[in-house]
Structures are given as structure tokens and as C-alpha cells.
Design an enzyme around this catalytic site. Structure first.
Site, PDB file in Angstrom:
ATOM      1  N   LYS A  34       0.864  -1.195   0.000  1.00 17.10           N
ATOM      2  CA  LYS A  34       0.000   0.000   0.000  1.00 17.10           C
ATOM      3  C   LYS A  34       0.895   1.237   0.000  1.00 17.10           C
ATOM      4  CE  LYS A  34      -3.895   1.819   2.734  1.00 17.10           C
ATOM      5  NZ  LYS A  34      -4.687   1.606   3.968  1.00 17.10           N
ATOM      6  N   SER A  55      -9.567   1.582   3.219  1.00 15.75           N
ATOM      7  CA  SER A  55      -8.745   2.380   2.360  1.00 15.75           C
ATOM      8  C   SER A  55      -7.735   1.560   1.536  1.00 15.75           C
ATOM      9  CB  SER A  55      -8.006   3.446   3.164  1.00 15.75           C
ATOM     10  OG  SER A  55      -7.220   2.841   4.142  1.00 15.75           O
ATOM     11  N   SER A  85      -9.600  -0.903   7.374  1.00 21.81           N
ATOM     12  CA  SER A  85      -9.124  -0.643   6.008  1.00 21.81           C
ATOM     13  C   SER A  85      -8.427  -1.785   5.309  1.00 21.81           C
ATOM     14  CB  SER A  85      -8.185   0.562   6.015  1.00 21.81           C
ATOM     15  OG  SER A  85      -8.944   1.735   6.223  1.00 21.81           O
TER      16      SER A  85
END
Lengths: 485, 96
Positions: free
Chosen positions: A75, A150, A174
């Protein structure tokens, strides 16, 4: 056999070289990423360099490390030395870190093949990946739906078969929510089990690096590699024990706790899938224990008060002076900082900073932040007491399946309410894992959540694995895209 | 209820600039969120004790020894126009 073990077997027996494998993934990314938008940066040179090193070691007959040679994604809020890291924000476009996050350093030493940095909601603030300055990531199961947030890019990359696994971050769900939306296993470890050094902070008492994988065995292998004590993180403790050697333990007699409050207002398809999962556990000899956890009705406001308060402090560092975006014209330093922050941050980030500033400000601190912290203590105690009645808890991951696109255009509170099932694990610092448990009437994956007591991550993985062994054919759907090994 | 005046004040504290035309919309959004946050006032607290932290660790010290820090040139890499090993911004005080 898990994907990681299967691929390592192919590499070890030289049926496939690591360079060939990596090229397959890079070619697939070139084809699929135009639509899925899972990756915001593709690190092809780095990936092929690492793949060559792996092939070199294999040719010398050296034994592969647990994650060696496996193509993966990170990420874009996990810092990578000399590789741009943006948090998908204009504020950090062009920012190139001068050090590696500990989790990446650990995997780098194992010759993990980094395919690229994945898409995310800006500064990890969001539930759909749509607040990203690069546009949202799409759900490979149905591209009219979001991948979630997210860590939407990480989930999209694994579900779209353009990464074997991905690391994300989980502050309020997330990792688990996008895993649920994309039919994958997503895990948030106990707070302190995995180092946060190099994870760009959103809310420091809630953030944890998490993992997204195609099955539970892969999740356990990844967990064992990254859940280590790190002296550079003052909140780090490591896992204390391994998990992948405990997956096979029988769950006969394991007490699975169900808090009724998690089931208020969830979709009928999700209710049905979870009821089926409960039956599987009962038939395996687990004991189902029902109880009430009334504190759950406060978890969302407590989460948003504390998370936004911490974010308002953490994001104070973005002032345009030392790194990141700086406004072009300004009259003095105060003007420079205000314009930089207003132009560099997106709307959701600014909203959360302002909310955090409000609840910390004079006249409101006691009523909101101090009260939320006290309630957090009550919630922690309530979960501790609940684990006196059960070994792991079972709950939905999200009240719905994947949202349709343009989710963020809804009213702010409606978007926050979808986090109801996930935030309690962050508030209480507990390990939690999402595993698929079915599909809805539109064919979208449904996820269920297993929550464990502090530092009992191995129990969560064990309970998930035992369920998966019985339901594998029914809960996973390998999509016809990306790399099919 | 969060007013437009509150938004201007909070924005100043948060070092953010809010356009006049955005103030009322932000005030409405923030009011909704604060109304939602207000539900914590219905909760009865277990005790007067402050929550002590989730990490469960006290005094996470390291040895008081000098170790190598980051190279100054590396630190300056992310900001163009650095001079003499320092970050450069416009003059803070005008000539008087």
C-alpha cells in the site's frame, strides 16, 4: 496447497524461473491495471532485479525463505527507500523516502518481489478508495463496484490476480473491509504485533499494518514473517509466537462468541451467509455462545473522535517546508503553510483534520476527546470480559457487500456508519480477520470477521483455517483475469 | 450545532484555508458529524479513570548511546533549493 507454497514449489523445482513468473505478473498488470487502477506505481525494474537474485540463489541450491520470490504489492502509505510514496495525496506527490518501513525491510531481506505500490484512500481516510488523488480502485468481481478502502488497491491487486498477496494498513477496518468486498482473507494483527515504523501515520493508537491474501495459510505465512518486535517502534511487541504451525489444531470445544449488536441492520444475504458459517462451526464441534455487548453502539463515535483527533496532530507535519507539496505563491510563512495544506489535502482529509481540531479545542476537549478516551477504556474492558466467555468472536465484516461506484458522494455520517463492525477491533487493539463466507444475490463476495483476544492472533488464524478447510469450494472464486498459475 | 464562525476558527487552528462559499456547507457537514459524535454523552462511564493507552507498554526506552542519523544531503533531497544544508523559504520578516 496455498498459493505461496505452490509458487515456491514451482520455483524450487525449476518448473518456472522467478524472472519468468515476475514477467507474467508485470504483463498482467499492464493489461489489467488500466481498468482496475489497483497500482499507482509499478516497480518493474526493482521486481526483475529481485527475481534475478532469487533465481541465482535457486541455481546455487539454496533453500527459499518463506516469502522469497513471491510477487506482492505494498500500500502506498508504507515507505519504500528510493521509491515514490504518496499516500495517494497531492501533498506527497513526488516524495521519495530515504528509508524503508520495517515491514518492507523484513520482506526485502527475504527477496519478496515488489510489483508496485497500491492505490488507497488519501492518507488512509475513507472506505471506498475514491478519495485517492489517482481515482479509485475497482472491484475485480464487478467493476461497477468499489474495491473498498482504504486498502482498495491492495485488495484489487490480489483479487485481480496481479499480486499473490498485499500489505495494507488497518485503522478502522481498512484491510478487512476491502478483503471482504473482494472475496479475500484480510487480517489486522493485535496492536503492537507488527511494527508501525515506516507506516505513514493516520491515527497512531489505531493504525496497524495488515495483510491481504488469497487464503488463510498464505495469511499465516505472511503474518509469521512480519509480526516481529522492532526497537524502532516504541509500541512494538511482536507476536510472541508463530501461527502457521497452529492452523491444524482442532477447534472442537472452541467457544465462538456472537455479540448480538453486530447484527443490527445488516443485509439479509450477509445474515444468511453468517448463519451458514455458524452452522459449520457448530458441526465442527465448536460451542456457540451468544451474548450482548452494549458498548458496541458507542464504538463508531469513539473511533471517529479519537481517529480524527490523532490525525489532526499527525498531519500537522505537512507544512510544505521540508518535503511534499508547497504552494507556489505566498506572502509569509503562515500564508505558505495554510495555502499548502489547503491545496495539498483533499476534501475528506481536510474534513477529518477539522473534526479532530474541533474535538481537541478549548471548550470541547472534555466533552468529546476526554470522554471518548474514557469510553475507549470501557470498550477495552468489555471486550476483555467477553473473552472470558469465548475464545474468538464471530461477526460480519461489513453490513453490506461492495458499494457501487461514487460511494463518497453520500452524506458523511452514512459513509461512516458502514465501519460499525470493524472499528471495535482497532479501538480495543485486538486481532481481527475477514474471510469470505458466501456471495450475495448479485454474486458479490460476503465476508465474516473473526476477532480474537490480545496477542491470540494464532487462535483467529486457526479458527479461520478450520472453517476454510470445509468450505473452500463454496467461499472462494478465482477470477478469470490476471495470472493463472 | 457548528456555525460558519466556528468553521473559520477551526480552520485557523488547523492551518487550513476555507473559501467563503464553502463555509456553510462545511458547517452543515460538521454539524451532522458532531451530532453523531454527541451520542457518547448517553454513555455511563465505568469509572473516573483515564484510559491509559492501548499499547500496554510503559517507558519504552532505548539505550542512551549515540548512533548514526540520516545523512543531511538525503534529508534535503525531497526539497529543491536547499542552501548550505538548510531548507529555504521566503523571508519571514519584512525590511523595516
Amino acid at each position: 496447497m496455498s498459493d505461496i507454497k505452490y509458487i515456491q514449489n514451482l520455483l524450487g523445482t525449476k518448473q518456472l524461473s522467478c524472472v519468468e513468473l515476475t514477467r507474467k505478473y508485470l504483463n498482467a498488470i499492464e493489461k489489467e491495471n488500466k481498468l482496475l487502477n489497483a497500482y499507482v506505481k509499478i516497480t518493474d525494474q526493482e521486481a526483475l532485479r529481485t527475481a534475478e537474485q532469487v533465481d541465482d540463489r535457486i541455481s546455487r541450491g539454496e533453500k527459499l525463505m518463506p516469502l522469497e520470490g513471491i510477487p506482492m504489492s505494498l500500500k502506498d502509505n508504507i515507505v519504500t527507500k528510493d521509491i515514490e510514496t504518496t499516500c495517494c495525496s497531492r501533498m506527497l506527490k513526488g516524495f521519495v523516502p530515504i528509508y524503508d518501513a520495517t515491514v518492507w525491510d523484513v520482506l526485502k531481506k527475504q527477496n519478496a518481489v515488489l510489483l508496485g505500490k497500491t492505490n488507497m484512500d488519501e492518507f488512509a481516510m475513507g472506505s471506498s478508495c475514491e478519495t485517492s488523488c489517482f481515482g479509485g480502485a475497482l472491484n475485480p468481481h464487478n467493476t461497477k463496484h468499489v474495491a473498498g478502502g482504504s486498502s482498495g488497491g491492495a485488495a484489487s491487486s490480489v483479487s485481480g490476480n496481479i499480486a499473490v498477496y498485499g500489505l495494507g494498513s488497518d485503522t478502522g477496518g481498512s484491510v478487512r473491509q476491502p478483503a471482504s468486498f473482494c472475496g479475500l482473507v484480510g487480517m489486522k494483527p493485535t496492536y503492537g504485533a507488527v511494527s508501525r515504523y515506516g507506516l505513514i501515520a493516520y491515527a497512531s493508537s489505531l493504525d496497524q499494518v495488515g495483510l491481504i491474501a488469497s487464503d488463510v495459510e498464505d495469511a499465516a505465512i505472511i503474518y509469521d514473517s512480519i509480526a516481529l518486535y522492532d526497537p524502532k517502534d516504541a509500541t512494538s511487541r511482536g507476536a510472541g509466537t508463530t501461527s502457521s504451525d497452529k492452523l491444524d489444531k482442532s477447534i472442537k470445544g472452541m467457544r465462538i462468541g456472537i455479540a448480538r449488536e453486530y447484527f443490527d441492520g445488516i443485509d439479509g444475504d450477509i445474515q444468511k451467509s453468517i448463519e451458514n458459517a455458524v452452522k459449520v462451526y457448530e458441526d465442527s464441534g465448536a460451542e456457540i455462545v451468544y451474548f450482548s455487548l452494549p458498548q458496541i453502539k458507542y464504538v463508531l463515535p469513539v473511533y471517529y473522535i479519537i481517529a480524527c483527533a490523532e490525525a489532526s496532530s499527525n498531519l500537522g507535519r505537512y507544512d510544505g517546508i521540508r518535503y511534499g507539496y508547497r504552494t507556489e505563491s505566498y506572502s509569509d510563512i503562515d500564508d505558505m503553510i495554510c495555502r499548502t495544506r489547503s491545496e495539498g489535502f483533499g476534501e475528506e482529509v481536510k474534513k477529518r483534520i477539522m473534526l479532530g481540531t474541533y474535538v481537541l479545542s478549548a471548550g470541547y476537549y472534555d466533552a468529546y476527546y476526554k470522554k471518548a478516551q474514557k469510553l475507549r477504556g470501557s470498550i477495552v474492558k468489555a471486550f476483555r470480559d467477553a473473552f472470558g466467555l469465548c475464545d474468538v468472536m464471530l461477526a460480519p465484516t461489513v453490513p453490506t457487500t461492495a458499494f457501487e461506484l461514487n460511494f463518497t458522494s453520500r452524506d458523511p455520517v452514512e459513509t461512516y456508519l458502514t465501519d460499525i463492525c470493524t472499528v471495535s477491533a482497532n479501538i480495543a487493539g485486538l486481532p481481527a480477520l475477514s474471510i469470505p463466507c458466501g456471495f450475495d444475490s448479485k454474486g458479490l463476495p460476503v465476508g465474516m470477521q473473526l476477532i480474537g483476544n490480545s496477542f491470540e492472533d494464532y487462535k483467529v488464524l486457526n479458527a479461520a483455517y478450520q472453517y476454510e478447510q470445509q468450505m473452500k469450494e463454496k467461499i472462494y472464486k478465482k477470477l478469470e483475469r490476471g495470472v493463472r498459475i | 450545532m457548528v456555525t460558519g464562525k466556528d468553521i473559520v476558527k477551526i480552520a485557523k487552528l488547523a492551518k487550513l484555508r476555507v473559501k467563503d462559499e464553502e463555509t456553510e456547507r462545511l458547517a452543515r457537514d460538521m454539524s451532522e458529524i458532531i451530532c453523531f459524535a454527541d451520542t457518547i454523552n448517553n454513555a455511563v462511564e465505568d469509572s473516573e479513570e483515564e484510559f491509559d493507552g492501548i499499547a500496554g507498554i510503559v517507558n519504552a526506552f532505548h539505550e542512551d548511546i549515540t548512533v548514526e542519523s540520516f545523512n543531511r544531503d538525503d534529508i534535503l533531497k525531497n526539497r529543491e533549493g536547499g542552501e548550505n544544508g538548510m531548507f529555504v523559504i521566503k523571508k519571514h520578516f519584512s525590511n523595516r
